[in-house]
Write a protein that holds these residues in place. Structure first.
Motif, mmCIF file in Angstrom:
data_model
loop_
_atom_site.group_PDB
_atom_site.id
_atom_site.type_symbol
_atom_site.label_atom_id
_atom_site.label_comp_id
_atom_site.label_asym_id
_atom_site.label_seq_id
_atom_site.Cartn_x
_atom_site.Cartn_y
_atom_site.Cartn_z
ATOM 1 N N GLY A 65 -13.910 2.994 0.436
ATOM 2 C CA GLY A 65 -13.342 4.337 0.375
ATOM 3 C C GLY A 65 -11.918 4.434 0.885
ATOM 4 N N PRO A 66 -11.628 3.921 2.093
ATOM 5 C CA PRO A 66 -10.250 3.995 2.592
ATOM 6 C C PRO A 66 -9.248 3.239 1.713
ATOM 7 C CG PRO A 66 -11.763 3.598 4.399
ATOM 8 C CD PRO A 66 -12.554 3.452 3.138
ATOM 9 N N LEU A 67 -9.712 2.163 1.052
ATOM 10 C CA LEU A 67 -8.816 1.414 0.157
ATOM 11 C C LEU A 67 -8.481 2.251 -1.080
ATOM 12 C CD1 LEU A 67 -10.446 -2.152 0.337
ATOM 13 C CD2 LEU A 67 -8.522 -1.239 1.648
ATOM 14 N N ILE A 68 -9.452 3.045 -1.558
ATOM 15 C CA ILE A 68 -9.183 3.957 -2.677
ATOM 16 C C ILE A 68 -8.156 4.994 -2.245
ATOM 17 C CG2 ILE A 68 -10.199 5.750 -4.151
ATOM 18 C CD1 ILE A 68 -12.756 4.108 -4.230
ATOM 19 N N GLY A 69 -8.295 5.500 -1.011
ATOM 20 C CA GLY A 69 -7.303 6.437 -0.487
ATOM 21 C C GLY A 69 -5.925 5.812 -0.384
ATOM 22 N N ALA A 70 -5.869 4.564 0.078
ATOM 23 C CA ALA A 70 -4.588 3.861 0.189
ATOM 24 C C ALA A 70 -3.960 3.653 -1.185
ATOM 25 C CB ALA A 70 -4.794 2.518 0.891
ATOM 26 N N ALA A 71 -4.809 3.350 -2.185
ATOM 27 C CA ALA A 71 -4.292 3.185 -3.551
ATOM 28 C C ALA A 71 -3.726 4.502 -4.080
ATOM 29 C CB ALA A 71 -5.407 2.681 -4.470
ATOM 30 N N ALA A 72 -4.383 5.614 -3.748
ATOM 31 C CA ALA A 72 -3.878 6.926 -4.186
ATOM 32 C C ALA A 72 -2.527 7.234 -3.539
ATOM 33 C CB ALA A 72 -4.889 8.015 -3.835
ATOM 34 N N ASP A 73 -2.378 6.895 -2.261
ATOM 35 C CA ASP A 73 -1.089 7.104 -1.596
ATOM 36 C C ASP A 73 0.002 6.227 -2.203
ATOM 37 O OD1 ASP A 73 -1.786 9.079 0.255
ATOM 38 O OD2 ASP A 73 -2.555 7.618 1.694
ATOM 39 N N ARG A 74 -0.385 5.030 -2.621
ATOM 40 C CA ARG A 74 0.615 4.079 -3.136
ATOM 41 C C ARG A 74 0.920 4.291 -4.613
ATOM 42 N NH1 ARG A 74 3.793 1.522 -5.225
ATOM 43 N NH2 ARG A 74 4.528 -0.614 -4.863
ATOM 44 N N PHE A 75 -0.108 4.491 -5.427
ATOM 45 C CA PHE A 75 0.077 4.558 -6.883
ATOM 46 C C PHE A 75 -0.122 5.954 -7.467
ATOM 47 C CE2 PHE A 75 -1.564 0.273 -5.875
ATOM 48 C CZ PHE A 75 -0.455 -0.475 -6.263
ATOM 49 N N GLY A 76 -0.603 6.900 -6.640
ATOM 50 C CA GLY A 76 -0.869 8.242 -7.136
ATOM 51 C C GLY A 76 -2.352 8.458 -7.366
ATOM 52 N N GLN A 77 -2.783 9.715 -7.228
ATOM 53 C CA GLN A 77 -4.209 10.021 -7.388
ATOM 54 C C GLN A 77 -4.682 9.883 -8.829
ATOM 55 O OE1 GLN A 77 -6.021 13.435 -5.701
ATOM 56 N NE2 GLN A 77 -4.971 13.291 -3.728
ATOM 57 N N ARG A 78 -3.826 10.206 -9.778
ATOM 58 C CA ARG A 78 -4.283 10.246 -11.174
ATOM 59 C C ARG A 78 -4.800 8.898 -11.658
ATOM 60 N NH1 ARG A 78 -0.805 13.738 -15.219
ATOM 61 N NH2 ARG A 78 -1.751 15.292 -13.849
ATOM 62 N N PRO A 79 -4.009 7.822 -11.621
ATOM 63 C CA PRO A 79 -4.555 6.541 -12.087
ATOM 64 C C PRO A 79 -5.697 6.027 -11.220
ATOM 65 C CG PRO A 79 -2.386 6.231 -11.071
ATOM 66 C CD PRO A 79 -2.593 7.705 -11.220
ATOM 67 N N THR A 80 -5.620 6.283 -9.907
ATOM 68 C CA THR A 80 -6.676 5.820 -8.999
ATOM 69 C C THR A 80 -8.011 6.481 -9.321
ATOM 70 O OG1 THR A 80 -5.027 5.502 -7.243
ATOM 71 C CG2 THR A 80 -7.332 5.589 -6.581
ATOM 72 N N LEU A 81 -7.997 7.804 -9.515
ATOM 73 C CA LEU A 81 -9.231 8.535 -9.802
ATOM 74 C C LEU A 81 -9.785 8.213 -11.192
ATOM 75 C CD1 LEU A 81 -8.432 12.037 -8.251
ATOM 76 C CD2 LEU A 81 -10.308 10.525 -7.591
ATOM 77 N N LEU A 82 -8.916 8.065 -12.165
ATOM 78 C CA LEU A 82 -9.380 7.734 -13.515
ATOM 79 C C LEU A 82 -10.105 6.383 -13.517
ATOM 80 C CD1 LEU A 82 -6.359 8.920 -15.693
ATOM 81 C CD2 LEU A 82 -8.650 9.922 -15.632
#
Length: 409
Positions: A65-82
């Motif tokens: 979970g925290p790695l998904i959050g870190a990816a959203a901070d780094r690459f943006g929520q849109r690509p991370t969530l998709l």
């Protein structure tokens, strides 16, 4: 004092449709753990196996979970969530097949871990988006709006986590034990995709610009932030131990199916008081709220030790709910306040994972206590959790930086 028509509000910045969308996007996550439990017990005929698989879902969320959050901070929520939504939908469908297959149980454990690991984290992502939008409001309005926003988000979480098991029960009753997991997969595919594509997910900065302004990872390990993560994990322990202990309590009375309904007393009260906390004066600071709310929960868990009938049990759950909702609001508000620059999604997923870790661990520990030593032993675990919540609140009192104290936090 009247605001000018041009003065933005959080609703105008997010859009009215954002709030129901963000609410429904959380539902699959609330269905996952109990949906997996229901499916495995029905398919494999083992409550113990169901519990282990549910714990594996929680472990997957805690680890990734925290790695998904870190990816959203780094690459943006849109690509991370998709990406997370697509993987999670497939993982849920795969698990529904695995449960009824002849494959060994360890393969099912891997599938359950993958379900938790790929969970899209809609709740922390929503908080992160709203924290960012609050930062666009006039400075003098931010503290009050932030408090109200965290209160709203916590109330929604409470409502969804009370409603999620109800949806699982209805789907399992009407369509079979596999329906909740398959339903969660469909809801994830549809609503996480819509949530990802909502305009609030569009970053104001490019990935390169965000990378250049991100605070170093080391700032995530500062004691004043870690104490919030530890504190919220104690609330997770409280959730898991209370529900498991309550299940044992009702099983002793031959009405185990009513445990979820009685648990809702705490959830409903918690949601109401989570909203109410935003109406209290700023002089009741976050630093003070934590130990006060934890003391209220501790009082409820002390009463729980004397609960030998349903009325006293309900009274103790209601008392606990009065403290739990405001405490969650306080902790999420502190997490938002102490998030390093550009790391809000990471911090919010750390807090969300803290709840899941506490809940999963407590469910296993309390279940073992109930089986080995009886219900009275199981009901001691919520008392220990409340004492730890109070202890972490006292620690936070001393760890609160001078800058927060001067600003009235």
């Amino acid at each position: 004092m009247h605001k000018s028509p041009q003065s933005p509000t959080l609703v105008s910045l997010a859009g009215l449709g954002y709030f129901p969308l963000a609410m429904v996007a959380r539902l699959p996550f609330a269905m996952m753990v109990i949906g997996v439990l229901t499916l495995v017990v029905a398919a494999r005929g083992s409550v113990e196996l169901g519990g282990i698989n549910s714990a594996m879902v929680g472990l997957g969320t805690a680890c990734v979970g925290p790695l998904i959050g870190a990816a959203a901070d780094r690459f943006g929520q849109r690509p991370t969530l998709l990406l997370a939504g697509a993987v999670n939908s497939v993982a849920l469908l795969l698990f529904a097949w695995l449960a009824y297959s002849e494959l060994p149980v360890w393969v099912m454990f891997v599938g359950a871990f993958l379900v938790g690991a790929s969970a899209p984290q809609a709740s922390p992502m929503s908080r992160s988006r709203l924290v960012t939008l609050v930062g666009e409001l006039p400075v003098e309005r931010r503290p009050r709006v932030m408090s109200t926003t965290m209160a709203y988000e916590s109330a929604v979480d409470e409502a969804i986590f009370v409603f999620g098991p109800v949806v699982v029960g209805l789907l399992a009753t009407w369509f079979g034990a596999g329906a909740p997991v398959i339903g969660a997969a469909v809801l994830t595919a549809v609503f996480i995709t819509l949530f990802a594509l909502h305009r609030t997910s569009a970053p104001a900065k490019s990935a390169e610009e965000r990378a250049a302004t991100l605070a170093p990872v080391s700032e995530l390990w500062r004691p004043r932030l870690l104490v919030v993560v530890v504190g919220i994990a104690t609330v997770g322990v409280l959730f898991g131990s209370t529900l498991t202990g309550l299940t044992s309590f009702m099983k002793d009375r031959g009405a185990v199916e009513q445990a979820g309904i009685l648990y809702g007393v705490m959830g409903v009260g918690s949601a109401i008081f989570a909203i109410a906390i935003a109406m209290l004066p700023p002089s009741f600071t976050l630093r003070l709220r934590w130990p006060v709310c934890a003391a209220m929960i501790l009082a409820g868990t002390l009463l729980l030790q004397t609960a030998h009938d349903i009325p006293r049990l309900l009274a103790s759950l209601a008392l606990m709910g009065i403290g739990i909702g405001p405490l969650l609001v306080t902790m999420y508000s502190l997490g938002a306040l102490r998030s390093p620059a550009g790391r809000s999604a990471t911090v919010m997923t750390m807090l969300g994972s803290g709840i899941v870790v506490g809940q999963s661990a407590a469910s296993a520990i309390t279940g073992t206590a109930a089986e080995q030593a009886g219900t009275s032993a199981a009901l001691v675990v919520p008392l220990i959790a409340a004492a730890l919540a109070l202890a972490s609140g006292i620690a936070n009192w001393f760890l609160t930086p001078e800058s927060e104290r001067r600003s009235g936090h």
